[in-house]
Design a protein around this motif. Structure first.
Motif, PDB file in Angstrom:
ATOM      1  N   LEU A 147       0.215   4.308   0.626  1.00 51.70           N
ATOM      2  CA  LEU A 147       0.052   4.706   2.554  1.00 51.70           C
ATOM      3  C   LEU A 147       0.375   4.465   3.766  1.00 51.70           C
ATOM      4  O   LEU A 147       0.689   3.502   3.404  1.00 51.70           O
ATOM      5  CB  LEU A 147      -2.138   4.871   2.818  1.00 51.70           C
ATOM      6  N   THR A 148       1.510   5.300   3.932  1.00 51.95           N
ATOM      7  CA  THR A 148       1.475   4.393   5.290  1.00 51.95           C
ATOM      8  C   THR A 148       1.120   4.996   7.415  1.00 51.95           C
ATOM      9  O   THR A 148       1.952   5.392   7.828  1.00 51.95           O
ATOM     10  CB  THR A 148       3.194   5.699   5.537  1.00 51.95           C
ATOM     11  N   GLY A 171      -3.795  -3.157   0.827  1.00 48.05           N
ATOM     12  CA  GLY A 171      -4.089  -1.672  -0.657  1.00 48.05           C
ATOM     13  C   GLY A 171      -5.420  -0.953  -0.472  1.00 48.05           C
ATOM     14  O   GLY A 171      -5.823  -0.731   0.646  1.00 48.05           O
ATOM     15  N   GLU A 172      -5.162  -0.202  -1.203  1.00 54.41           N
ATOM     16  CA  GLU A 172      -6.552   1.369  -1.239  1.00 54.41           C
ATOM     17  C   GLU A 172      -7.117   0.619  -2.616  1.00 54.41           C
ATOM     18  O   GLU A 172      -6.543   1.308  -3.352  1.00 54.41           O
ATOM     19  CB  GLU A 172      -5.652   2.848  -0.783  1.00 54.41           C
ATOM     20  N   THR A 198       0.466  -3.440   6.643  1.00 52.66           N
ATOM     21  CA  THR A 198       0.324  -2.874   4.943  1.00 52.66           C
ATOM     22  C   THR A 198       1.602  -2.408   5.084  1.00 52.66           C
ATOM     23  O   THR A 198       2.570  -1.864   3.913  1.00 52.66           O
ATOM     24  CB  THR A 198      -0.366  -3.322   4.678  1.00 52.66           C
ATOM     25  N   CYS A 238      -0.713   0.074  11.077  1.00 53.35           N
ATOM     26  CA  CYS A 238      -0.598  -0.626   9.858  1.00 53.35           C
ATOM     27  C   CYS A 238       0.573  -1.523   8.875  1.00 53.35           C
ATOM     28  O   CYS A 238       1.053  -0.786   8.807  1.00 53.35           O
ATOM     29  CB  CYS A 238      -1.455  -0.398   8.938  1.00 53.35           C
ATOM     30  N   CYS A 245       0.672  -1.044  -0.038  1.00 51.55           N
ATOM     31  CA  CYS A 245       0.116  -0.085   0.136  1.00 51.55           C
ATOM     32  C   CYS A 245       0.686   1.027   0.413  1.00 51.55           C
ATOM     33  O   CYS A 245       2.710   1.428   1.100  1.00 51.55           O
ATOM     34  CB  CYS A 245      -0.843  -0.032   0.949  1.00 51.55           C
ATOM     35  N   SER A 294      -9.229   4.477   2.992  1.00 52.83           N
ATOM     36  CA  SER A 294      -8.446   5.504   4.019  1.00 52.83           C
ATOM     37  C   SER A 294      -8.640   6.488   4.152  1.00 52.83           C
ATOM     38  O   SER A 294      -8.578   7.135   4.446  1.00 52.83           O
ATOM     39  CB  SER A 294      -7.492   5.153   3.964  1.00 52.83           C
TER      40      SER A 294
HETATM   41 FE1  SF4 Z   1      -2.857   1.123   3.279  1.00 50.51          FE
HETATM   42 FE2  SF4 Z   1      -5.028   0.571   4.904  1.00 50.51          FE
HETATM   43 FE3  SF4 Z   1      -3.298   0.055   6.106  1.00 50.51          FE
HETATM   44 FE4  SF4 Z   1      -3.657   3.041   5.410  1.00 50.51          FE
HETATM   45  S1  SF4 Z   1      -4.428   1.137   7.107  1.00 50.51           S
HETATM   46  S2  SF4 Z   1      -1.411   1.637   4.879  1.00 50.51           S
HETATM   47  S3  SF4 Z   1      -4.671   2.913   3.717  1.00 50.51           S
HETATM   48  S4  SF4 Z   1      -3.870  -0.985   3.269  1.00 50.51           S
END
Ligand code: SF4
Ligand code: SAH
Length: 382
Positions: free
Chosen positions: A131-132, A184-185, A138, A136, A129, A218
């Motif tokens: 985004l950070t 992922g987003e 991922t 999370c 992903c 998100s």
């Molecule tokens: Fe990506 Fe969702 Fe994790 Fe944020 S919570 S880093 S948007 S997968």
């Protein structure tokens, strides 16, 4: 902030490495075009669709309503390949997680979560992903690419294969619900997610209705209206904080689309009404966002929006900078939110023992990359 990442062109065109056309991930228009390309009559497209998505045929020889010559032609020009499970883990609570290997050797995770009332498949929309979000796992994975529609639909097809679901009648379905809540987003991969979900919702194929599909974002504000209009699935929004200064840290995308804008987009979400509420996800982080004042502010913020909340106990991962709220804090928070007129179920963590719980998905390949690369280089040289 990096956002858009590419879907490599060869995959987008639906070609396998050997040049054969990948049928999984093709929509109705693609089927019609493909059937015309190989010189068949248009009605064959419907028949093929039914075999591929309705019956989950694993080989062309099973497609008994098609002439033998056509079956042979299909075997030469097309493939029904799904992502291959590199790992298949079963939790003590019956949650099952697959690590799927994609044609370029990237890996994504898909999780099946059975309960008494339903079976939910949690699917990924990207490898990693961009985004950070700070809680999370991922989001700490560096390598990111979009999945194409075939790789998204392929997760569902491969899960159905593994569960032996094709042979069951529709009343005995195992995967009844889908959530785009894996890696992922999804709204950063809008076109392929839309294409995949429209294939999945087709009543003559995989036939999972839009009411049983939830897409979690998100907060990619500019894409939310299109999500409602063009896909029409249920929306879940990862809120996690009631103040911009805190949400800027937890969900850094908030710096671009702050809470007020996000909630405006929720109010305007097409098709939202009391019977079809938006779910606001809220991860419970000890001493960070779990005070009684936070709970009261959450009720105030969501007033007037057809909303429900989903409180998610934080799932820890190695090196995570947070702890999960205490059961007492979660209970108190839920009570206040409930008393404010919002349903506030606490999400039961599932599959923790196999690293399948929310936010734990991060492929081991990335953690091993440096070593693996070195080993591979050594191996190639030898
Ligand atoms: Fe990506 Fe969702 Fe994790 Fe944020 S919570 S880093 S948007 S997968
Ligand atoms: N990118 C999308 C969808 C994938 S994340 C999104 O962020 O909404 C799915 C859900 O898991 C989100 O609500 C996310 O905030 C939550 N989540 C991420 N990490 C978590 C963790 N460690 N513990 C609990 N929930 C987590």
């Amino acid at each position: 902030m990096t956002a858009e990442v590419a879907t490599p062109a060869t995959r987008a065109e639906g070609q396998a490495a050997d040049g054969r056309r990948r049928l999984i991930g093709m929509d109705r228009d693609d089927f019609a075009a493909f059937i015309a390309e190989i010189g068949e009559k248009p009605f064959r497209a419907n028949q093929l669709w039914h075999w591929v998505y309705g019956k989950g045929a694993a080989g062309f020889e099973d497609m008994t309503t098609l002439a033998k010559s056509l079956r042979a032609a299909l075997a030469e020009t097309a493939t029904l390949a799904r992502p291959v499970a590199a790992e298949d883990k079963l939790s003590s609570d019956a949650t099952r997680k697959w690590l799927f290997r994609l044609p370029d050797n990237e890996l994504v995770e898909t999780v099946y979560i059975p309960t008494v009332e339903r079976g939910t498949l949690c699917m990924s929309s990207q490898v990693g992903c961009t985004l950070t979000c700070s809680f999370c796992h991922t989001g700490t994975q560096r390598l990111v690419r979009n999945l194409d529609a075939g790789e998204i639909v392929g997760q569902l097809m491969a899960a159905r294969d593994a569960l032996g679901e094709w042979a069951l009648g529709s009343a005995e379905r195992l995967i009844t619900n889908l959530v785009m809540m894996g890696m992922g987003e999804p709204l950063y991969n809008f076109d392929e997610v839309k294409k995949a979900l429209r294939i999945i919702m087709d009543a003559e194929g995989l036939a999972i209705s839009k009411r049983r599909i939830t897409l979690s974002t998100s907060g990619v504000v500019p894409m939310m209206a299109r999500c409602g209009e063009e896909i029409g699935v249920n929306l879940a929004v990862s809120l996690h904080a009631v103040r911009d200064d805190l949400r800027d840290i937890l969900v850094p995308l908030n710096r671009k689309y702050p809470i007020a804008e996000l909630l405006d987009a929720c109010r305007a979400y097409p098709g939202v009404h009391n019977a079809r509420r938006i779910t606001f996800e809220y991860v419970m982080l000890k001493g960070v966002n779990d005070s009684e004042a936070d709970a009261r502010e959450l009720v105030r913020l969501l007033s007037g929006i057809p909303a429900k909340t989903n409180l998610i106990p934080f799932n820890p991962w190695p090196g995570a900078p947070y702890e999960c709220s205490t059961p007492e804090a979660i209970r108190r928070f839920a009570e206040i939110v409930n008393a404010g007129g919002l349903s506030a179920p606490v999400r039961e963590p599932r599959g923790r023992d196999i690293g399948a719980a929310c936010g734990q998905l991060k492929t081991a390949s990335i953690r091993l990359t440096a070593r693996q690369r070195a080993a591979q280089a050594g191996g190639d040289a030898a």
